[in-house]
Design an enzyme around this catalytic site. Structure first.
Site, mmCIF file in Angstrom:
data_model
loop_
_atom_site.group_PDB
_atom_site.id
_atom_site.type_symbol
_atom_site.label_atom_id
_atom_site.label_comp_id
_atom_site.label_asym_id
_atom_site.label_seq_id
_atom_site.Cartn_x
_atom_site.Cartn_y
_atom_site.Cartn_z
ATOM 1 N N ARG A 76 0.737 -1.024 0.031
ATOM 2 C CA ARG A 76 0.144 0.125 -0.032
ATOM 3 C C ARG A 76 0.829 1.338 -0.204
ATOM 4 O O ARG A 76 1.517 1.247 0.853
ATOM 5 C CB ARG A 76 -0.676 -0.134 1.346
ATOM 6 C CG ARG A 76 -2.008 0.891 1.249
ATOM 7 C CD ARG A 76 -2.890 0.752 2.291
ATOM 8 N NE ARG A 76 -2.394 0.600 3.802
ATOM 9 C CZ ARG A 76 -3.013 0.538 5.020
ATOM 10 N NH1 ARG A 76 -4.230 0.694 4.611
ATOM 11 N NH2 ARG A 76 -2.141 0.488 6.100
ATOM 12 N N THR B 168 -0.775 7.462 -1.077
ATOM 13 C CA THR B 168 -2.074 7.432 -1.769
ATOM 14 C C THR B 168 -3.060 6.455 -1.049
ATOM 15 O O THR B 168 -4.140 6.508 -1.441
ATOM 16 C CB THR B 168 -1.856 7.219 -3.321
ATOM 17 O OG1 THR B 168 -1.215 5.919 -3.283
ATOM 18 C CG2 THR B 168 -1.047 8.098 -3.744
ATOM 19 N N ASP C 52 0.669 -3.807 12.999
ATOM 20 C CA ASP C 52 0.766 -4.115 11.693
ATOM 21 C C ASP C 52 1.188 -5.705 11.813
ATOM 22 O O ASP C 52 1.994 -5.967 12.242
ATOM 23 C CB ASP C 52 2.110 -3.474 11.205
ATOM 24 C CG ASP C 52 2.431 -3.762 9.902
ATOM 25 O OD1 ASP C 52 2.484 -2.566 9.038
ATOM 26 O OD2 ASP C 52 2.614 -4.848 9.241
ATOM 27 N N ASP D 149 4.550 -6.483 10.516
ATOM 28 C CA ASP D 149 5.874 -6.550 11.286
ATOM 29 C C ASP D 149 5.736 -7.218 12.776
ATOM 30 O O ASP D 149 6.725 -7.622 13.242
ATOM 31 C CB ASP D 149 5.434 -4.962 12.052
ATOM 32 C CG ASP D 149 6.020 -4.147 11.000
ATOM 33 O OD1 ASP D 149 6.875 -4.417 10.112
ATOM 34 O OD2 ASP D 149 5.793 -2.970 11.139
HETATM 35 N N1 URA Z 1 -2.538 -3.821 7.778
HETATM 36 C C1 URA Z 1 -1.957 -3.965 8.922
HETATM 37 O O1 URA Z 1 -1.113 -4.692 9.257
HETATM 38 N N2 URA Z 1 -2.637 -3.621 10.023
HETATM 39 C C2 URA Z 1 -3.605 -2.691 9.958
HETATM 40 O O2 URA Z 1 -4.471 -2.370 10.927
HETATM 41 C C3 URA Z 1 -4.035 -2.462 8.659
HETATM 42 C C4 URA Z 1 -3.629 -2.855 7.604
#
Ligand code: URA
Length: 288
Positions: free
Chosen positions: A183, A187, A279, A282
């Site tokens: 992503r 944008t 995330d 992560d």
């Molecule tokens: N991607 C993620 O890893 N966590 C989110 O909250 C949104 C997108």
């Protein structure tokens, strides 16, 4: 398309929808087995006889969140009758709570992602089609079932990797087609950076897997890639979704069934799911 109101009572599931299996048996050779697959594929039926948008077994909680919701859409594959399915299974809910916990270390987080993915895969594969074979047990021959559809798991890199590996342990003959989408942080649009799909589909059913359905941009783009590849039977499996992401998938791909472990409140200004888990990439790979 808006979500119809919760029905007064659960309507009877249309038994006509059930797969009409031919009961191929006594498959001695690989060729016979392949021929049975081809025959089953050509028999795929349409659900156009079914009344459009018949809600099935739908439960809306006091928070307005749909649980175990199922909707029929006309002229779509059988599987798409389960449009948005949010697991109510206690094991899934328990493990999602552990997953959300900020104290959960990456190794435990990875294990949990795999375990929940397997439980979700179990739910999302409930309508895979079977064919009869004869198997020789130590005692005698016996008629038994095997899945005839060729299943593909399509993890969106990188967060979908942990889910795909765990699902592959449940169905080792499935093939895995990775799609790399990220992503763009300014944008918020999906950019494709990895796609090694062969020229023609070699699977009958594809499961797009990504833990977080946030804006829906990457999931929608991945499904669009599979559709332009020629795949018709596609499902999405995620762990946690925001309503915004579900709405995007339902609008852009109304034929794709969505399986989720949890549906959360909203997206924050950075497009993270709230309360979410942070995330997912992560936290799986210790890169926070
Ligand atoms: N991607 C993620 O890893 N966590 C989110 O909250 C949104 C997108």
């Amino acid at each position: 398309m808006s979500i119809p109101d919760v029905p007064d009572k659960n309507p009877r599931i249309n038994t006509e929808l059930r797969t009409q299996r031919s009961g191929v048996s006594g498959l001695a050779s690989k060729n016979q087995y392949r021929a049975a697959h081809a025959a089953q594929r050509s028999k795929r039926f349409s659900v156009s006889r079914v009344h459009p948008l018949t809600p099935l077994c739908c439960v809306r909680g006091s928070d307005g969140i749909l649980s175990g919701a199922s909707y029929l859409i006309p002229d779509t594959p059988h599987s798409a009758k389960f449009m948005v399915h949010i697991s109510k299974h206690p094991l899934v809910r328990h493990k999602v709570t552990l997953l959300r916990d900020v104290q959960t270390a990456p190794c435990d987080f990875r294990n949990l992602v795999g375990e929940i993915a397997q439980l979700m895969f179990f739910e999302a594969t409930a309508d895979l089609e079977l064919t009869r074979v004869t198997v020789k047990t130590p005692l005698t021959d016996c008629e038994a079932d095997v899945i005839w559809q060729r299943v593909g798991i399509v993890p969106i890199l990188r967060a979908g990797l942990g889910m795909a590996e765990a699902m592959l342990r449940v169905l080792p003959k499935a093939c895995v087609w990775h799609l790399g989408l990220f992503r763009d942080h300014s944008t918020h649009q999906p950019i494709t950076y990895y796609n090694k799909l062969p020229p023609l589909p070699n699977i009958d059913v594809g499961y797009v897997v990504d833990p977080m359905l946030a804006t829906g941009g990457s999931a929608s783009a991945a499904i669009a890639i599979l559709k332009s590849w020629g795949l018709k039977n596609i499902r999405y499996i995620g762990l946690i979704a925001a309503p915004e992401g579900v709405a995007v998938l339902r609008n852009e791909h109304p034929d794709v069934a969505i399986y989720l472990a949890a549906l959360d409140s909203h997206l924050n200004e950075n497009k993270y799911i709230v309360p979410g888990l942070g995330d997912a990439g992560d936290r799986q790979f210790g890169t926070c």
